[in-house]
Design a protein around this motif. Structure first.
Motif, short mmCIF file in Angstrom:
data_model
loop_
_atom_site.label_atom_id
_atom_site.label_comp_id
_atom_site.label_asym_id
_atom_site.label_seq_id
_atom_site.Cartn_x
_atom_site.Cartn_y
_atom_site.Cartn_z
N GLU A 28 49.71 -90.58 -59.06
CA GLU A 28 49.99 -91.82 -58.32
C GLU A 28 48.75 -92.35 -57.58
O GLU A 28 48.85 -92.99 -56.54
CB GLU A 28 51.13 -91.61 -57.33
N GLY A 29 47.60 -92.06 -58.12
CA GLY A 29 46.33 -92.48 -57.53
C GLY A 29 45.20 -91.80 -58.27
O GLY A 29 45.43 -91.05 -59.23
N CYS A 30 43.97 -92.05 -57.86
CA CYS A 30 42.82 -91.47 -58.55
C CYS A 30 42.87 -89.94 -58.50
O CYS A 30 42.97 -89.35 -57.42
CB CYS A 30 41.52 -91.96 -57.91
N PRO A 31 42.81 -89.28 -59.66
CA PRO A 31 42.91 -87.82 -59.68
C PRO A 31 41.59 -87.10 -59.44
O PRO A 31 41.57 -85.87 -59.36
CB PRO A 31 43.41 -87.54 -61.11
N LYS A 32 40.49 -87.84 -59.31
CA LYS A 32 39.17 -87.21 -59.21
C LYS A 32 39.04 -86.22 -58.05
O LYS A 32 38.51 -85.11 -58.23
CB LYS A 32 38.09 -88.28 -59.12
N ILE A 88 46.22 -89.97 -64.19
CA ILE A 88 46.78 -88.82 -64.88
C ILE A 88 45.85 -87.61 -64.81
O ILE A 88 44.66 -87.69 -65.08
CB ILE A 88 47.07 -89.15 -66.36
N LEU A 89 46.45 -86.46 -64.47
CA LEU A 89 45.77 -85.17 -64.46
C LEU A 89 46.36 -84.33 -65.59
O LEU A 89 47.57 -84.21 -65.72
CB LEU A 89 45.98 -84.46 -63.12
N TYR A 90 45.47 -83.76 -66.42
CA TYR A 90 45.90 -82.93 -67.53
C TYR A 90 45.50 -81.48 -67.25
O TYR A 90 44.35 -81.19 -66.92
CB TYR A 90 45.25 -83.38 -68.84
N GLU A 124 51.06 -82.67 -68.07
CA GLU A 124 50.55 -84.00 -67.73
C GLU A 124 51.21 -84.44 -66.43
O GLU A 124 52.44 -84.52 -66.34
CB GLU A 124 50.85 -85.00 -68.85
N LEU A 125 50.39 -84.72 -65.41
CA LEU A 125 50.90 -85.09 -64.10
C LEU A 125 50.38 -86.47 -63.71
O LEU A 125 49.18 -86.75 -63.83
CB LEU A 125 50.45 -84.07 -63.04
N ASP A 126 51.28 -87.31 -63.24
CA ASP A 126 50.90 -88.62 -62.70
C ASP A 126 50.67 -88.43 -61.20
O ASP A 126 51.61 -88.21 -60.44
CB ASP A 126 52.01 -89.63 -62.96
#
Length: 268
Positions: A247-251, A230-232, A243-245
């Protein structure tokens, strides 16, 4: 004492030589003389290597502390984890490259042991022992963040590495200009576009690509992530908290976003 000891290592990382001076002042004199000579040779080597790898910007030796991932294995003692190992590093226009030894050919230059995109790399400063030229680099990957704890020979060397890494990450941001990645917004398949000049745009997935929302960079108040998916993004006000999913690591997305912002601020 250790203040009298000098270590010399061969470029292929196979041979080494330990020298002991009469006293610390003599050791320091030898170190400064050798370091100055090696700096000249490194500059010459950079120019020579640039014939094979035109986008090379900075090269040299660093010391790296072994990375601690999860827990230490049974074969690793705390003493092992505190031991520094030599690595050869290079900064290109787009990557930080790490080698086990100094490359001797164009093929070797193009085959680093590790490589990290500068646009997803962040310099996070020196270590706690500020009297030593130590610094850390955080590299965002699809598996999470990898932290490299590094040490240069001198503080001047540290400053040169810091300049190369920061300028490289900013230049990469300017060159890339745009990041496009798929995501889910409120369960809806979407496409997030982060543009260096235009800011954030969320498009509906599909051929129509209808714009769902758009915000300029100056509306962004905060960004964070859960380290998993999740990216906020907070654009101010309850109605503008996104809030965005991913679908993988947001880093990697977060690091690229921060480098976009840093490059824009540095440009002012």
């Amino acid at each position: 004492s250790e203040a009298r000891i000098l270590e010399l290592h061969s470029p292929d990382a196979v041979h080494s030589c330990v020298l002991r001076a009469c006293d610390p002042s003599e050791a320091a004199a030898w170190f400064n003389t050798l370091h100055s000579a090696l700096a000249v040779l490194t500059t010459a080597a950079l120019h020579e290597a640039s014939r094979a790898i035109p986008d090379l910007r900075h090269i040299g030796w660093l010391l790296r502390r072994p990375r601690l991932e999860n827990n230490m294995s049974s074969s690793e003692s705390s003493e092992d984890m505190d031991r520094w190992h030599s690595i050869f590093a290079a900064v290109t226009d787009s990557e930080l490259r790490l080698y086990e030894s100094a490359p001797w050919s164009g093929e070797a230059w193009r085959a680093p042991a590790e490589a990290y995109p500068l646009i997803a790399t962040r310099l996070v400063g020196s270590g706690k022992r500020t009297e030593l030229p130590e610094f850390s680099i955080r590299c965002a990957t699809s598996e999470g963040v990898i932290t490299h704890n590094l040490r240069a020979e001198t503080h001047r060397d540290l400053a040169a590495w810091a300049k190369a890494l920061v300028n490289g990450s900013h230049a990469s941001a300017v060159t890339q200009r745009e990041l496009v990645c798929r995501c889910l917004w409120k369960g809806r398949p979407s496409q997030l576009v982060i543009h260096y000049e235009n800011g954030f745009t969320l498009l509906e997935a599909g051929t129509g690509s209808r714009t769902l929302w758009r915000y300029p960079f100056d509306r962004l108040r905060n960004s964070s992530d859960d380290g998993k998916r999740i990216l906020y993004l907070d654009f101010g006000g309850e109605d503008n908290e996104v809030e965005l999913d991913m679908e993988g690591c947001p880093k990697p997305i977060v690091f690229i976003l921060h480098n976009f912002l840093s490059a824009k601020i540095h440009r002012l």
